[in-house]
Motif scaffolding. Structure first.
Motif, PDB file in Angstrom:
ATOM      1  N   GLN A  29      14.509 -24.401   6.830  1.00 30.13           N
ATOM      2  CA  GLN A  29      15.605 -23.806   6.685  1.00 30.13           C
ATOM      3  C   GLN A  29      15.721 -22.598   7.796  1.00 30.13           C
ATOM      4  OE1 GLN A  29      18.913 -24.315   3.956  1.00 30.13           O
ATOM      5  NE2 GLN A  29      18.985 -26.657   4.023  1.00 30.13           N
ATOM      6  N   LEU A  30      14.457 -21.905   7.437  1.00 32.37           N
ATOM      7  CA  LEU A  30      14.787 -20.409   7.964  1.00 32.37           C
ATOM      8  C   LEU A  30      14.108 -21.054   9.586  1.00 32.37           C
ATOM      9  CD1 LEU A  30      12.888 -18.472   5.937  1.00 32.37           C
ATOM     10  CD2 LEU A  30      15.077 -18.258   6.790  1.00 32.37           C
ATOM     11  N   GLN A  31      15.109 -20.072  10.658  1.00 34.03           N
ATOM     12  CA  GLN A  31      14.542 -20.220  12.524  1.00 34.03           C
ATOM     13  C   GLN A  31      13.265 -19.813  12.837  1.00 34.03           C
ATOM     14  OE1 GLN A  31      16.642 -22.241  14.474  1.00 34.03           O
ATOM     15  NE2 GLN A  31      17.544 -22.837  12.475  1.00 34.03           N
ATOM     16  N   GLN A  32      12.581 -20.067  13.179  1.00 36.03           N
ATOM     17  CA  GLN A  32      11.409 -19.943  13.859  1.00 36.03           C
ATOM     18  C   GLN A  32      11.262 -18.937  14.852  1.00 36.03           C
ATOM     19  OE1 GLN A  32       8.302 -19.080  12.064  1.00 36.03           O
ATOM     20  NE2 GLN A  32      10.365 -20.279   9.888  1.00 36.03           N
ATOM     21  N   GLY A  35      14.827 -14.331  18.736  1.00 38.78           N
ATOM     22  CA  GLY A  35      15.954 -14.920  18.078  1.00 38.78           C
ATOM     23  C   GLY A  35      16.984 -14.659  19.795  1.00 38.78           C
ATOM     24  N   GLU A  40      24.144 -19.652  20.017  1.00 39.64           N
ATOM     25  CA  GLU A  40      24.645 -21.037  20.988  1.00 39.64           C
ATOM     26  C   GLU A  40      25.667 -22.004  20.738  1.00 39.64           C
ATOM     27  OE1 GLU A  40      20.634 -22.997  19.338  1.00 39.64           O
ATOM     28  OE2 GLU A  40      21.703 -23.552  17.348  1.00 39.64           O
ATOM     29  N   GLY A  56      14.710 -15.061  14.247  1.00 44.01           N
ATOM     30  CA  GLY A  56      14.968 -15.677  14.966  1.00 44.01           C
ATOM     31  C   GLY A  56      16.071 -16.528  14.763  1.00 44.01           C
ATOM     32  N   VAL A  57      17.037 -16.002  14.550  1.00 44.81           N
ATOM     33  CA  VAL A  57      18.426 -14.999  14.365  1.00 44.81           C
ATOM     34  C   VAL A  57      18.887 -16.504  15.175  1.00 44.81           C
ATOM     35  CG1 VAL A  57      19.486 -13.674  15.353  1.00 44.81           C
ATOM     36  CG2 VAL A  57      20.808 -14.472  13.900  1.00 44.81           C
ATOM     37  N   ARG A  58      19.745 -17.285  15.807  1.00 47.20           N
ATOM     38  CA  ARG A  58      20.413 -18.463  16.744  1.00 47.20           C
ATOM     39  C   ARG A  58      22.615 -18.150  16.786  1.00 47.20           C
ATOM     40  NH1 ARG A  58      16.847 -20.255  19.318  1.00 47.20           N
ATOM     41  NH2 ARG A  58      17.925 -21.551  20.658  1.00 47.20           N
ATOM     42  N   GLN A  64      27.650 -18.871  11.477  1.00 47.36           N
ATOM     43  CA  GLN A  64      26.348 -18.944  10.234  1.00 47.36           C
ATOM     44  C   GLN A  64      27.074 -19.347   8.979  1.00 47.36           C
ATOM     45  OE1 GLN A  64      22.607 -19.521  10.533  1.00 47.36           O
ATOM     46  NE2 GLN A  64      23.513 -19.934   8.826  1.00 47.36           N
TER      47      GLN A  64
END
Length: 88
Positions: A29-32, A35, A40, A56-58, A64
């Motif tokens: 589930q971690l973003q890659q 960021g 978004e 990688g925060v989106r 969130q």
């Protein structure tokens, strides 16, 4: 605790497998990747401190948090820990 025909380490093996599966699920589930500077979902700016803390925060904190609440509501696990709730 009686384990019937299970081996001596069967209970610990089951616990270890459950923990390993949860860790793998969390890692997936971690973003890659890089960021974003803006959320978004809502377009609000993402603070520099959050971008540094979460690679990688989106999403902004508000979006969130909403996404996390929706994920918890659909979780298939009983987290109450009460024997009565598990017997129902």
């Amino acid at each position: 605790m009686a384990t019937g025909w299970a081996g001596d380490g069967a209970v610990q093996d089951q616990i270890d497998a459950t923990v390993d599966a949860a860790v793998q699920r969390a890692r997936r589930q971690l973003q890659q990747g890089p960021g974003l500077t803006h959320c978004e979902e809502c377009g609000e700016p993402i603070p520099e401190a959050r971008r540094k803390a979460v690679p990688g925060v989106r999403l902004c904190v508000t979006c969130q948090s909403g996404q996390d609440r929706r994920g918890q509501a659909a979780a298939p696990f009983n987290r109450r820990g009460s024997k009565d709730s598990q017997l129902r």
